[in-house]
Write a protein that holds these residues in place. Structure first.
Motif: not given
Length: 440
Positions: A45-62, A391-393
């Protein structure tokens, strides 16, 4: 002004995610104490939230999970022998201590540190102070490993400054960015940093613990080299803490020039807004969005975690986007307010609801799961690239989670010595994917 972006570093939920009920004042944690959790689902679930922001064009780290169980705690408590012997003895003699050693609470990286961008600091460095989290035993274990993670990711003292945590004493109780908001015109511009505290250093507060002290806020602001004229330190409302807002981010969130908060968030709302306007004079015009008690009762705000949401600037959108938990959509008063808010012409133009129920049941919404780090292009280039997601990562991390995490975990399962090996193997696999093997 150097162009900059806000990078959200989310905590990757660890394999020992469980409902231990260790957090006094956190109503969701207490309510679900002892329930069976699903670490696999939580991490996905947490990674899916991160994915949604990556798809929106934001820079996302972990940020990776910390090593669990924390054997240093158990050895300090007098348990000796092999890992198996230590866990078996702790399970018999001190089960609550064992739960603390296994706590996966580092997933809530809003508590990992307080961050001041280079645009705000006197030396032009990007500053981090890991939070000591000294109020709660299970959280107080985090800062040594958090510091190590931050040093590995933000290496290079010509761009980054990673400080030691404040002294582990009640006077210096520090909860990190959960009680900190940065306001500005643009991410790369000079801003105003708002610190919110629950008590003075020597003050005794009845009821739920007021976790952040004024002294801690002042100390972090000094060590980061912040301009006192651009720094605002205010008190959280006692009523909010007593109602279950154990951090200010349960009743307030801000981004750019917008502060979104509940009417009961601050002890003196008028003075808080005036101080922010004065500090921001010449930098930006504050846009406060206050949610009245008459429209959203404080209890609804806390139960739904409306304010424990991410307030973000999406590419090509003129107004901010509120990334809120599904619970805010399912609570009548907060759903109604969100609908009315976006229909108006205020600074928040859209609400996007996300499913983070596993985290929510332990008392952490979307905002708890991320540490905001404003970075220039040069700083981002020198940050460890292995933790910047695409998304690949994300696919690779989710596959590792599905291979190594349990889909069912009760607090009683922590007594199984083999579970410690499972946690170690899972974390090492994740660290390898993130190219952070030095943290193993």
């Amino acid at each position: 002004m150097k162009p900059a972006v806000e990078v959200n570093f989310d905590g990757l939920i660890g394999p020992s995610h469980n409902y231990g009920g260790l957090s006094d004042g956190n109503l969701a944690s207490a309510r679900n104490s002892g329930d069976v959790s699903n670490p696999r689902e939580a991490a996905v679930q947490g990674l899916e939230k991160m994915r949604s922001l990556v798809r929106a064009g934001l820079v996302q780290g972990v940020l990776p999970p910390l090593p669990r169980p924390n054997f240093d705690l158990l050895v300090s408590a007098g348990f000796t022998g092999s890992d198996t012997q230590i866990i078996e003895a702790a399970a018999r003699q001190a089960p609550r201590l064992l739960k603390a050693a296994y706590s996966a609470s580092s997933m809530w990286t809003a508590n990992a540190a307080t961050v001041s961008p280079s645009a705000d600091t006197s030396d032009g460095l990007l500053h981090f102070t890991p939070a000591n989290l000294s109020t709660m035993l299970h959280r107080s274990l985090e800062h040594p490993d958090t510091t190590a993670s931050l040093i590995s990711i933000f290496a290079g003292d010509h761009r980054f400054a990673v400080h030691a945590a404040l002294p582990a004493h009640p006077d210096f109780s520090d909860e990190g960015a959960a009680n900190h908001v940065r306001l500005c015109a643009e991410h790369g511009a000079r801003g105003v940093e708002l610190f919110v505290y629950g008590r003075d250093a020597a003050e005794s507060v009845a009821g739920f613990p007021a976790r952040q002290t004024r002294l801690a806020a002042e100390s972090v602001a000094r060590s980061h080299g912040l301009d006192p004229a651009r720094t605002v330190i205010v008190r959280q409302a006692k009523r909010a803490i007593e109602a279950g807002a154990f951090h200010n981010d349960v009743v307030c969130v801000g981004a750019l020039d917008t502060l979104f908060f509940h009417e009961a968030a601050f002890e003196d709302t008028a003075a808080t807004l005036e101080a922010l306007r004065r500090a921001g004079d010449g930098l930006f015009d504050l846009k406060p969005v206050m949610v009245p008690e008459a429209e959203v009762p404080l209890e609804d705000a806390i139960r739904s975690y409306l304010f424990n949401s991410q307030l973000l600037q999406f590419p090509d959108e003129d107004r901010l986007v509120l990334v809120a938990p599904l619970e805010a959509k399912e609570t009548a008063s907060t759903a109604r307010f969100c609908e009315q808010m976006v229909a108006g012409n205020g600074p928040i133009g859209r609400v996007e609801f996300v499913d983070v129920r596993q985290s929510m049941r332990n008392g952490g919404g979307p905002a708890c799961l991320r540490l905001r780090v404003v970075m220039t292009e040069d700083e981002l280039a020198e940050c460890h690239s292995g933790v910047i997601l695409d998304e690949e990562l994300i696919d690779e991390l989710q596959a590792a989670v599905r291979r190594t995490y349990r889909d069912r975990l009760s607090p009683e399962d922590l007594a199984d010595p083999s579970f410690a090996d499972e946690c170690r193997v899972a974390r090492e696999e994740l660290l390898k994917i993130l190219e952070l093997e030095d943290l193993a």
